[in-house]
Design a protein around this motif. Structure first.
Motif, short mmCIF file in Angstrom:
data_model
loop_
_atom_site.label_atom_id
_atom_site.label_comp_id
_atom_site.label_asym_id
_atom_site.label_seq_id
_atom_site.Cartn_x
_atom_site.Cartn_y
_atom_site.Cartn_z
N UNK A 18 0.83 -1.21 0.00
CA UNK A 18 0.00 0.00 0.00
C UNK A 18 0.87 1.26 0.00
N UNK A 19 1.90 1.29 0.85
CA UNK A 19 2.78 2.46 0.90
C UNK A 19 3.54 2.65 -0.41
N UNK A 20 3.96 1.55 -1.01
CA UNK A 20 4.64 1.66 -2.31
C UNK A 20 3.69 2.20 -3.38
N UNK A 21 2.46 1.68 -3.38
CA UNK A 21 1.49 2.15 -4.36
C UNK A 21 1.16 3.62 -4.15
N UNK A 22 1.04 4.03 -2.89
CA UNK A 22 0.73 5.44 -2.61
C UNK A 22 1.89 6.34 -3.02
N UNK A 23 3.11 5.96 -2.68
CA UNK A 23 4.28 6.79 -3.00
C UNK A 23 4.48 6.89 -4.51
N UNK A 24 4.43 5.77 -5.18
CA UNK A 24 4.61 5.79 -6.63
C UNK A 24 3.41 6.43 -7.32
N UNK A 25 2.22 6.14 -6.82
CA UNK A 25 1.00 6.62 -7.46
C UNK A 25 0.89 8.13 -7.47
N UNK A 26 1.15 8.76 -6.34
CA UNK A 26 1.03 10.23 -6.27
C UNK A 26 2.01 10.88 -7.23
N UNK A 27 3.25 10.44 -7.22
CA UNK A 27 4.24 11.05 -8.10
C UNK A 27 3.90 10.78 -9.57
N UNK A 28 3.42 9.57 -9.89
CA UNK A 28 3.06 9.25 -11.28
C UNK A 28 1.87 10.07 -11.75
N UNK A 29 0.87 10.23 -10.91
CA UNK A 29 -0.32 10.99 -11.30
C UNK A 29 0.05 12.43 -11.62
N UNK A 30 0.84 13.05 -10.74
CA UNK A 30 1.23 14.44 -10.98
C UNK A 30 2.06 14.56 -12.25
N UNK A 31 3.03 13.69 -12.41
CA UNK A 31 3.89 13.75 -13.60
C UNK A 31 3.09 13.51 -14.87
N UNK A 32 2.23 12.50 -14.88
CA UNK A 32 1.44 12.19 -16.07
C UNK A 32 0.49 13.33 -16.40
N UNK A 33 -0.16 13.88 -15.39
CA UNK A 33 -1.08 14.98 -15.64
C UNK A 33 -0.34 16.20 -16.18
N UNK A 34 0.79 16.52 -15.58
CA UNK A 34 1.52 17.70 -15.99
C UNK A 34 2.07 17.54 -17.41
#
Length: 164
Positions: free
Chosen positions: A74-90
């Protein structure tokens, strides 16, 4: 209009850079700790199942291990997920900007200069002093490797079960 778009991108990336500088070390620690946690629990399961650990495995340890294994993922998914979402959106905003410039009738040389300036610098969330941008391919590759290791340990556990 072009200068306004560039200033908006630059302002947003400056805020992202500030955030990454503030929490980048914490992010690396979280990912490293959670990866070690997942690998340690997976290896401990294998060690107990194969008998290489000479300790009596009590029932509440299983609950703790399941909790820590799930928590680590869960922590890995949260850490990777937040950074991926911001990068992909930007990064997707570049394409949206180009479409808006086309619809507004902006001349092609100005579109090219704006897009050239927007692609000159990587955009998104980064760690390790701005050298590594966390995006979807990196996260998928990371989860593929860690899931492969955990599944390999599970297969070794199941291979070690004596059906006699």
């Amino acid at each position: 209009v072009c200068e306004l778009l560039l200033s908006l991108f630059k302002g947003a990336q400056v805020r992202i850079d500030h955030t990454c500088k503030a929490i980048g070390g914490l992010w690396v620690h979280l990912v490293f700790f959670s990866t070690c946690q997942v690998l340690a629990i997976s290896s401990a399961f294998k060690g107990h199942a194969n008998g290489t650990l000479r300790m009596h495995y009590t029932w509440w340890w299983r609950l703790q291990d399941i909790f820590h294994l799930g928590g680590g993922f869960f922590l890995l998914a949260a850490a990777m997920g937040v950074f991926c979402i911001v990068t992909s959106y930007f990064r997707s905003v570049r394409t949206q900007t180009w479409e808006l410039l086309m619809k507004a009738g902006c001349p092609l040389p100005q579109q090219a200069s704006v897009m050239g300036l927007l692609t000159a610098r990587p955009l998104g969330m980064h760690v390790l002093f701005g050298t590594t941008y966390i995006d979807v391919p990196k996260a998928v590759g990371f989860f593929f490797v860690i899931t492969t290791v955990v599944l390999n340990n599970c297969m070794e556990i199941f291979n070690g079960i004596d059906i006699a």
